[in-house]
Structure formats: C-alpha cells, structure tokens
Design a protein around this motif. Structure first.
Motif, short mmCIF file in Angstrom:
data_model
loop_
_atom_site.label_atom_id
_atom_site.label_comp_id
_atom_site.label_asym_id
_atom_site.label_seq_id
_atom_site.Cartn_x
_atom_site.Cartn_y
_atom_site.Cartn_z
N SER A 59 0.82 -1.21 0.00
CA SER A 59 0.00 0.00 0.00
C SER A 59 0.85 1.26 0.00
N SER A 62 2.45 1.66 -3.49
CA SER A 62 1.53 2.19 -4.51
C SER A 62 1.48 3.71 -4.49
N ASN A 118 -3.45 -1.76 -7.33
CA ASN A 118 -4.33 -1.20 -6.30
C ASN A 118 -5.63 -1.97 -6.14
N VAL A 122 -3.28 -4.52 -3.19
CA VAL A 122 -3.30 -3.61 -2.04
C VAL A 122 -4.46 -3.87 -1.07
N GLU A 259 -9.37 1.98 2.32
CA GLU A 259 -8.23 1.57 1.52
C GLU A 259 -8.09 0.05 1.41
N LYS A 291 -8.85 6.63 -5.95
CA LYS A 291 -8.39 5.39 -6.56
C LYS A 291 -8.44 5.46 -8.09
#
Length: 376
Positions: A59, A62, A118, A122, A259, A291
C-alpha cells in the motif's frame, strides 16, 4: 518500434527496477524503525515480523509509484542530456515529441500496472497487515475484526435496525430489533424482534438483487395503530424469512477501512449509504475518486521527467532533478490538501480528487511548450 525508442524504453525500465528496489528497502527500514517499540514490547516471532513487512509494504509502495516513475524518466533522459546525446539527436532532426514517446509508453504501462496493483494486491495486503499489527503482533482480541456490538443503522426509507451483536464473517445477527417508522417520522408502525438472524441466498436469483433475504429465529412481531398504540402482537414459531434492503450485510460488516476495499466494493458501499439520509459518504466518495485519479500521476510523472531534463541548453543535470522533485513534492502536498477538503465537505469528492491531476497535467504541458520554444 524504432531502435531509439527500444533503447530509451529499456533504459527507463532499467532505472525503474533500480528505484523500485531502493524504495522497497527504504520502506522496510522505515517500518522496522516505526514498529521497533511494538516489536520489542510484544516480542513477536520472526515469521510474524516478516509477514507483517511483506503485507504492509504494497500500500505504501503504490503511493510511491509516481515518484519512482519520475526518477526513472529523469535518470534515463537526464544522463543522455548530460552527455549531449539529446542535443545530438535534436540536431539530427529528431523531434522532442518522438523522444518523449518512450516516456509516454512507460507512463501508460506503469499507470495500468498501478490500477491493477491497487485493485488486486493492495486491498488484501492492507487488510492482512492491519490484522497482523493489531492481533498477531499487538495481541488484541481477534473478534474486533469480525464482530460489531450495539449497531444502530438507519435503513432505506423509514426503517431502523438495532443489532446487539453482528458477526461479519458469517452475516449473522444476534438480538436484533427492526423498526418501521411512519412517513411523518413521528410514530412506529411495526417492530420485529428476533433472537437470531442470518442472511440466506434466495433461490433462482438472477442479476443484481434489489433486496437481501434474512432468516429470523425466535421472532416476535408488533404492529401499531395511527396513534402509536400496540395494535397486534404475535410470536412467530420456527424460521421466519423477511426481505431487507440489498447490501445490508455489506454495511453491517464494515470493519474494513476504505483503503482495504476495491473500487467495486467501495461503489457498492457508497450506493448503500447514498440511500440513507444523514450518512457521511465523503470519505468513501473521496476514496473512490482518488483510486480512479491517482494512478494517472504515474503517466504525468514519467512525462515530467522528460520535460525537466531534455532542455538541450541545460548544463547541470542536478538542476533538472531538483526541478522534477520539487514539482512532485508540490503535487503530493496539493493532493493531500485537496483530499482533506474533499473529506471535510468543502469540495465535492470528484473535484478534490481530480483537480490535482488537472493542475499537474497543465504543469507538464507548460514544460513541453518550453521545450518547443527552445527548439524554435
């Protein structure tokens, strides 16, 4: 694909992997330093520490992908500019647009990878990292991740749910009360109490369900007249099935942070909240838009890297690096500021998430117009 394009792409990706490994190492060092007190106090096993580090890095990585894309582009093109190779290519008739094409391809590939990363990696790793931090390493009660107590929810229309205990891992309620309120909101029209309720899958269901089906046990039902007085009471034996609103279990099981959710999960949850008055949707709306927008920064950073170092009149490589990093820092600061405004309700989430991208795209465009002016 021409030789120059292949050569530049190979060079950019060469630096990309170097900076990717470097940032992973830096993040590992930071996490070890940040968690040193927890590790020393709780004394987890080496395996748990390694697993935590493996799951916590994605995370954070990213968020760093745009910077990695920037540095990769800067070093690939900057060393060429420093050695006057770009000057030689431009003098030979090669356009800046042609030279920027590998940066464009690289940026598009990293942006696509960032979206996929993502969405697939993630959310899972972020959830696992939080569990390891709180339960395995922090030695907290694991039930806090699957159990919610005393949940009070305003449903769609005029319904209110009170659940004494909800288990998200199996979509199960304990000691639940369902209220239906009049259109004026001043009196109850129906109340259903149950000792136990569990979601069941309806048979032959096709497409997106408009309701969710729940099976109640130990149920009692009360209806009220127009003055709010008890009109009828009945005890319902056995299992009693009742349709409730769709995605109710998604809301009740909301132990995940935004998230830790994919865009599809966030959208479902956002639509559930949208049907309710007084529910705060700003954080989830902001997360969805961010996002969608943030990975595009990888493309813009890759193009920026070319724009700040391709100046054929630049004598110092460090000046281009400084200009690029300063612009990137400004973008991150501005993006964080806009995110706070979006979550605070000052700006609409889509405006707060996309404005930094549009402003940054304008900055990149100005760098390119400057290159064209130099050539002219």
């Amino acid at each position: 694909m021409k030789i120059i394009t292949r050569y530049l792409l190979r060079d950019i990706f060469h630096y990309f992997w170097i900076f990717l490994v470097m940032f992973v190492v830096l993040l590992l060092i930071y996490e070890l330093y940040d968690m040193r007190g927890e590790f020393l106090e709780k004394d987890p096993s080496l395996t748990d520490i390694i697993l935590y580090l493996v799951f916590v890095i994605p995370s954070q990585l990213s968020e760093m992908l745009p910077v990695i894309a920037l540095l990769s582009s800067i070093f690939a093109y900057g060393l060429l500019a420093k050695n006057r190779e770009i000057l030689a290519m431009v003098a030979a008739g090669v356009s800046f647009r042609f030279l920027a094409f590998p940066a464009l391809v690289f940026g598009l590939l990293v942006t696509a990878a960032a979206y996929g990363f993502n969405e697939t990696v993630v959310p899972y790793t972020e959830s696992r990292a939080r569990y390891l931090e709180k339960v395995t390493i922090g030695q907290k009660d694991p039930r806090r991740f699957t159990q919610r107590d005393d949940v009070l929810v305003r449903g769609a229309g005029n319904s209110i749910y009170f659940i004494e205990r909800y288990y998200s891992d199996r979509a199960e309620m304990r000691f639940v009360t369902l209220w239906s309120i009049s259109d004026t909101g001043d009196r109850p029209t129906e109340r259903i109490d149950a000792v136990h309720a569990v979601r069941v899958e309806p048979e032959n269901q096709q497409g997106k369900p408009e309701v969710s089906l729940w099976e109640l046990h130990g149920a009692e039902r009360r209806t009220f007249d127009e003055n709010g007085r008890l009109l009828r009471y009945e005890r319902i034996p056995g299992a009693y099935r009742i349709p409730l609103e769709a995605n109710l279990d998604l809301y009740l099981s909301q132990s995940k942070k935004p998230e830790e959710m994919t865009i599809a999960e966030l959208q479902e949850y956002y639509e559930f909240l949208e049907a309710k008055e007084g529910q705060d949707m700003l954080i989830f709306g902001m997360t969805i838009q961010r996002k969608l927008s943030f990975p595009l920064a990888c493309l813009l950073m890759a193009l920026l890297g070319f724009g700040v170092v391709a100046d054929v009149h630049a004598r110092r490589f460090a000046r281009g690096v400084f200009a690029g990093i300063l612009t990137a820092v400004a973008f991150y600061v501005f993006s964080a500021f806009m995110t706070n405004l979006g979550e605070g309700g000052v700006l609409m989430p889509y405006a707060a998430a996309w404005l930094p991208i549009f402003v940054f795209a304008l900055v990149v465009y100005l760098f390119y117009t400057r290159l064209n002016a130099i050539r002219g």
